[in-house]
Design a protein around this motif. Structure first.
Motif, PDB file in Angstrom:
ATOM      1  N   TYR A   3     -31.252   3.292 -33.626  1.00 38.26           N
ATOM      2  CA  TYR A   3     -32.545   2.979 -34.223  1.00 38.26           C
ATOM      3  C   TYR A   3     -33.655   3.739 -33.513  1.00 38.26           C
ATOM      4  CZ  TYR A   3     -36.862   0.245 -34.753  1.00 38.26           C
ATOM      5  OH  TYR A   3     -38.160  -0.145 -34.952  1.00 38.26           O
ATOM      6  N   THR A   4     -34.506   4.392 -34.302  1.00 37.43           N
ATOM      7  CA  THR A   4     -35.694   5.075 -33.785  1.00 37.43           C
ATOM      8  C   THR A   4     -36.918   4.452 -34.437  1.00 37.43           C
ATOM      9  OG1 THR A   4     -34.474   7.150 -33.521  1.00 37.43           O
ATOM     10  CG2 THR A   4     -36.893   7.278 -33.540  1.00 37.43           C
ATOM     11  N   ASP A   6     -40.627   3.650 -35.946  1.00 34.47           N
ATOM     12  CA  ASP A   6     -41.630   4.430 -36.665  1.00 34.47           C
ATOM     13  C   ASP A   6     -42.755   4.808 -35.691  1.00 34.47           C
ATOM     14  OD1 ASP A   6     -43.763   5.337 -38.231  1.00 34.47           O
ATOM     15  OD2 ASP A   6     -43.284   3.990 -39.880  1.00 34.47           O
ATOM     16  N   THR A   8     -45.690   5.643 -36.234  1.00 34.59           N
ATOM     17  CA  THR A   8     -47.010   5.199 -36.699  1.00 34.59           C
ATOM     18  C   THR A   8     -47.136   3.676 -36.686  1.00 34.59           C
ATOM     19  OG1 THR A   8     -46.416   5.083 -39.061  1.00 34.59           O
ATOM     20  CG2 THR A   8     -47.116   7.225 -38.194  1.00 34.59           C
ATOM     21  N   ARG A   9     -46.233   2.977 -36.022  1.00 31.67           N
ATOM     22  CA  ARG A   9     -46.167   1.513 -36.136  1.00 31.67           C
ATOM     23  C   ARG A   9     -47.448   0.820 -35.686  1.00 31.67           C
ATOM     24  NH1 ARG A   9     -42.905   3.536 -32.398  1.00 31.67           N
ATOM     25  NH2 ARG A   9     -42.962   2.858 -30.221  1.00 31.67           N
ATOM     26  N   LYS A  12     -50.397   0.150 -38.174  1.00 30.70           N
ATOM     27  CA  LYS A  12     -50.163  -0.735 -39.318  1.00 30.70           C
ATOM     28  C   LYS A  12     -50.487  -2.196 -39.032  1.00 30.70           C
ATOM     29  CE  LYS A  12     -46.293   2.255 -40.633  1.00 30.70           C
ATOM     30  NZ  LYS A  12     -44.834   2.309 -40.902  1.00 30.70           N
ATOM     31  N   THR A  51     -37.502  -3.573 -39.086  1.00 37.88           N
ATOM     32  CA  THR A  51     -38.636  -3.564 -40.021  1.00 37.88           C
ATOM     33  C   THR A  51     -39.881  -4.130 -39.364  1.00 37.88           C
ATOM     34  OG1 THR A  51     -37.183  -3.733 -41.942  1.00 37.88           O
ATOM     35  CG2 THR A  51     -39.470  -4.426 -42.241  1.00 37.88           C
ATOM     36  N   ASP A  54     -41.257  -1.653 -36.806  1.00 34.71           N
ATOM     37  CA  ASP A  54     -41.811  -0.496 -37.511  1.00 34.71           C
ATOM     38  C   ASP A  54     -43.173  -0.798 -38.124  1.00 34.71           C
ATOM     39  OD1 ASP A  54     -39.672   1.130 -36.916  1.00 34.71           O
ATOM     40  OD2 ASP A  54     -38.677   0.884 -38.860  1.00 34.71           O
TER      41      ASP A  54
END
Length: 331
Positions: A3-4, A6, A8-9, A12, A51, A54
């Motif tokens: 898992y990498t 996001d 830009t997390r 958000k 999720t 991210d």
């Protein structure tokens, strides 16, 4: 494939300070009360945590008794942290609690020093962590002196096994006394976890909300969706796979009354006018309240997390909307 997250997390999510402390929480936090137990799907657990992170959710909230079986949610969270979140521990807030029954006999429940400190050691072992960020007393204990319970929290913090102390389900007067004691113990206390939603305004009525503001302490809200009553899940009948049908422990079929449906459909109409789902509006309604640090969501799949986080973008309400919501809810 590993898992990498996001990159830009953090763009958000909104992050809010816990009172006047230096600690910030995401406006939406993820609780693992449901769907992280022994019988739940491990891959789905991973996808939900991926999720969430991210989308900027940095706070994962556990408790010693979450499951079922008790302890299994911490074990699953710990496994995922080890396998998938290596290198990201310092970006995460991991919280857990002690206060409900965990083992038989007189030392496995409530608020004694023996129970609380033993429970924390067990939680750290299940999570595979050296420390948790917030360690809560899960509920007031009427038979144990508050000084003993809070002294145990202070020991946990001073030992380095927790960074901050938290409380859960403490009302205004008990919160004020707890803050006095924890200040004397030089224990950083940041957060009280309480129930609050459109249909339940108790923290407004018992003085807790005003007390937390006065003391500059944070509030994190659990059950902001009233165990599903403030979603669109039951507007057109009770789905066969819903929590009502599969467990019926915290939400019962008897609660899905015609009166409830009328209120929920009226609230849903307001949400539609705002361009939101009922779920999103209910979360936005909590987040618009001064003094609320974060809302705790539960989820059964990643899509629900995505829908919930979208509520952060629209927490402003008109006076007309607020009055209409109050009228529908009976306030």
């Amino acid at each position: 494939m590993a898992y990498t997250p996001d990159p830009t997390r953090y763009e958000k999510m909104e992050y809010r300070k816990c009172g006047n402390s230096g600690l910030k929480l995401p406006a939406v936090s993820l609780g693992i009360w449901h769907n992280f137990g022994t019988l739940d799907d491990y891959q789905n657990m991973k996808e939900m945590l991926f999720t969430a992170f991210d989308l900027g959710i940095t706070h994962f909230d556990a408790a010693n008794n979450y499951g079922p079986e008790p302890g299994s949610a911490e074990e699953n969270l710990g496994r995922i942290l080890r396998e998938e979140f290596e290198g990201h521990r310092d970006e995460l807030l991991i919280s857990t609690k002690a206060g409900y029954t965990m083992w038989p006999g007189p030392y496995g429940d409530w608020g004694s020093r023996k129970y609380i400190l033993a429970s924390l050691d067990q939680s750290l072992s299940r999570l595979g962590l050296d420390y948790v960020d917030i360690f809560y007393h899960h509920r007031p204990d009427p038979e144990t002196p508050l000084e003993e319970t809070l002294g145990a929290l202070a020991t946990a913090v001073h030992s380095g096994k927790a960074l901050y102390a938290g409380l859960s389900r403490y009302d205004g007067p008990h919160l004020k006394e707890a803050v006095r004691i924890l200040n004397e113990l030089q224990c950083p206390f940041v957060l009280n976890q309480v129930r609050y939603h459109i249909f339940d305004r108790n923290i407004e009525q018992d003085g807790l909300l005003d007390t937390a503001r006065e003391l500059n302490k944070g509030i994190i809200v659990f059950s902001p969706l009233a165990q599903g009553l403030l979603t669109g899940r039951y507007l057109n009948g009770i789905p066969a796979d819903s929590r009502v049908k599969t467990s019926g422990v915290f939400l019962k079929e008897s609660q899905i009354t015609e009166d409830y449906l009328a209120k929920a459909r009226a609230l849903n109409a307001i949400a539609a006018e705002r361009g939101q789902s009922l779920t999103q509006m209910a979360l936005s309604w909590v987040l618009k309240t001064e003094g609320i640090t974060s809302v705790l969501i539960g989820a059964s799949n990643p899509r629900q997390i995505e829908e919930n986080v979208a509520a952060v973008a629209k927490t402003a309400f008109s006076d007309y909307e607020l009055a209409a919501i109050d009228s529908i809810a009976g306030y």
